[in-house]
Design an enzyme around this catalytic site. Sequence first.
Site, PDB file in Angstrom:
ATOM      1  N   CYS A 163     -13.831  -8.740   5.651  1.00 56.27           N
ATOM      2  CA  CYS A 163     -14.340  -8.075   4.456  1.00 56.27           C
ATOM      3  C   CYS A 163     -15.314  -8.933   3.651  1.00 56.27           C
ATOM      4  CB  CYS A 163     -13.174  -7.623   3.583  1.00 56.27           C
ATOM      5  SG  CYS A 163     -12.120  -6.424   4.434  1.00 56.27           S
ATOM      6  N   LYS A 170      -3.992  -3.779  -3.246  1.00 53.67           N
ATOM      7  CA  LYS A 170      -4.184  -3.326  -1.869  1.00 53.67           C
ATOM      8  C   LYS A 170      -3.410  -4.252  -0.931  1.00 53.67           C
ATOM      9  CE  LYS A 170      -7.757  -2.511   1.591  1.00 53.67           C
ATOM     10  NZ  LYS A 170      -9.191  -2.373   1.848  1.00 53.67           N
ATOM     11  N   ARG A 226      -9.410   2.016  10.844  1.00 48.44           N
ATOM     12  CA  ARG A 226     -10.191   0.973  11.532  1.00 48.44           C
ATOM     13  C   ARG A 226     -10.724   1.493  12.853  1.00 48.44           C
ATOM     14  NH1 ARG A 226      -6.305  -4.144   9.862  1.00 48.44           N
ATOM     15  NH2 ARG A 226      -6.571  -3.823   7.607  1.00 48.44           N
ATOM     16  N   GLU A 266      -2.499  -8.578 -10.097  1.00 44.71           N
ATOM     17  CA  GLU A 266      -3.813  -8.110  -9.614  1.00 44.71           C
ATOM     18  C   GLU A 266      -4.345  -6.985 -10.503  1.00 44.71           C
ATOM     19  OE1 GLU A 266      -5.919  -9.066  -7.488  1.00 44.71           O
ATOM     20  OE2 GLU A 266      -4.954 -10.178  -5.877  1.00 44.71           O
ATOM     21  N   LYS A 311      -2.764   1.014  -3.067  1.00 47.38           N
ATOM     22  CA  LYS A 311      -2.998   1.463  -1.701  1.00 47.38           C
ATOM     23  C   LYS A 311      -2.175   0.632  -0.718  1.00 47.38           C
ATOM     24  CE  LYS A 311      -6.781   1.414   1.529  1.00 47.38           C
ATOM     25  NZ  LYS A 311      -7.970   0.710   1.865  1.00 47.38           N
TER      26      LYS A 311
HETATM   27  C1  PBG Z   1     -12.244  -1.271   3.689  1.00 47.60           C
HETATM   28  C2  PBG Z   1     -11.218  -0.216   3.589  1.00 47.60           C
HETATM   29  C3  PBG Z   1     -10.137   0.050   4.441  1.00 47.60           C
HETATM   30  C4  PBG Z   1      -9.547   1.230   3.951  1.00 47.60           C
HETATM   31  C5  PBG Z   1     -10.251   1.611   2.827  1.00 47.60           C
HETATM   32  N1  PBG Z   1     -11.272   0.697   2.613  1.00 47.60           N
HETATM   33  C6  PBG Z   1      -9.684  -0.635   5.655  1.00 47.60           C
HETATM   34  C7  PBG Z   1      -9.099  -1.975   5.584  1.00 47.60           C
HETATM   35  O1  PBG Z   1      -8.936  -2.570   4.525  1.00 47.60           O
HETATM   36  O2  PBG Z   1      -8.840  -2.489   6.677  1.00 47.60           O
HETATM   37  C8  PBG Z   1      -8.389   1.939   4.573  1.00 47.60           C
HETATM   38  C9  PBG Z   1      -8.324   3.414   4.306  1.00 47.60           C
HETATM   39  C10 PBG Z   1      -7.421   4.163   5.197  1.00 47.60           C
HETATM   40  O3  PBG Z   1      -6.678   3.603   6.026  1.00 47.60           O
HETATM   41  O4  PBG Z   1      -7.430   5.401   5.076  1.00 47.60           O
HETATM   42  N2  PBG Z   1     -11.821  -2.560   3.497  1.00 47.60           N
END
Ligand code: PBG
Length: 328
Positions: free
Chosen positions: A130, A195, A205, A233, A248
């Site tokens: 990322c 997250k 992914r 956070e 999330k």
């Molecule tokens: C980007 C991102 C991800 C998701 C949202 N933004 C993937 C990750 O962090 O690997 C996941 C969303 C989903 O699984 O529906 N970093």
Amino acid sequence: MEMTIRPRRLRNGARLRKMVRETRMDPSSLIYPMFVKEGDVAAEEIPTMPGQYRYSLDGMERQLDALLAAGVNSVMLFGIPDHKDEMGSGAWDENGIIQKALRRIKKEYRDELYVITDVCMCEYTSHGHCGMLCGHEVDNDRTLDLLSKTALSHIQAGADMVAPSDMMDGRVRAIRETLDENGFQTAPIMSYAVKYASAFYGPFRDAAGSAPSFGDRKGYQMDYHNSREGIKEALLDVEEGADIIMVKPAMSYLDIVTKVRDVVNVPVAAYSVSGEYAMVKAGAAMGYIDEDKIICETAVAAYRAGCDMYLTYYAPEIAKFMKEGRIG
Ligand code: PBG
């Protein structure tokens, strides 16, 4: 005479049950996550997310029309570029896929749709991490510049709101400063503040081709053993200028939604991620569960836990159930 306390009195009949519902919601709080890609094939189904697609710009328009017809007015856009590189330069490219999609949406839909963009490098980097690498580690502080450039390019191309999902420290402040310096003081930031490093992102992914080519994301996404850290956070991001805080995934993290809701004074969003969708789809396809009922129950649970907004691949279905009065 001993009097029996009778909670069942208020469960007597659909009309009364609906009158005394504690959790109320409506389609304006739903956000539909959507993948846009280069190329002419209007819609490619994502194998691990049946019913979800990667859309070309034309395909995207058709899907946006369908969403509006269903009563969903907000989307979260993810870009799938044709080319990836070390730095993830497609993320801030003026002619990148997201930037093109945004210009198209603003031209065709004006104010009909509210468009939020995911700001992250992982869909654009050749290594799938990322941010920018230094050896095998993501270089936090150098990544902040790339994220800020990306967020700015999204807003310039017409995004209404940006949503950084990378989990770098300090990125909300960096993005806020960049937007302000460029005259976008009114563009809000929804931070993926809390997250977790989660296996529930697996199907996403696959969809975005963004799995890390080595290692994992545990050095930046959170350890799912922790909840106090989630509060930290969330509070940090509010302090840095986040307008909305997201938690999330959703389903296995509703305790966190409730805790975050209790400590922040900004709206809270919950994101029901790809793996949650995939599990429900798979269970329904096997005939083990009733898809519609599970959609309703999981959505209401997220709102009951305290989210104000709900990001979900089931947004059109949920909007329909809300309009029918089945939930909400
Ligand atoms: C980007 C991102 C991800 C998701 C949202 N933004 C993937 C990750 O962090 O690997 C996941 C969303 C989903 O699984 O529906 N970093």
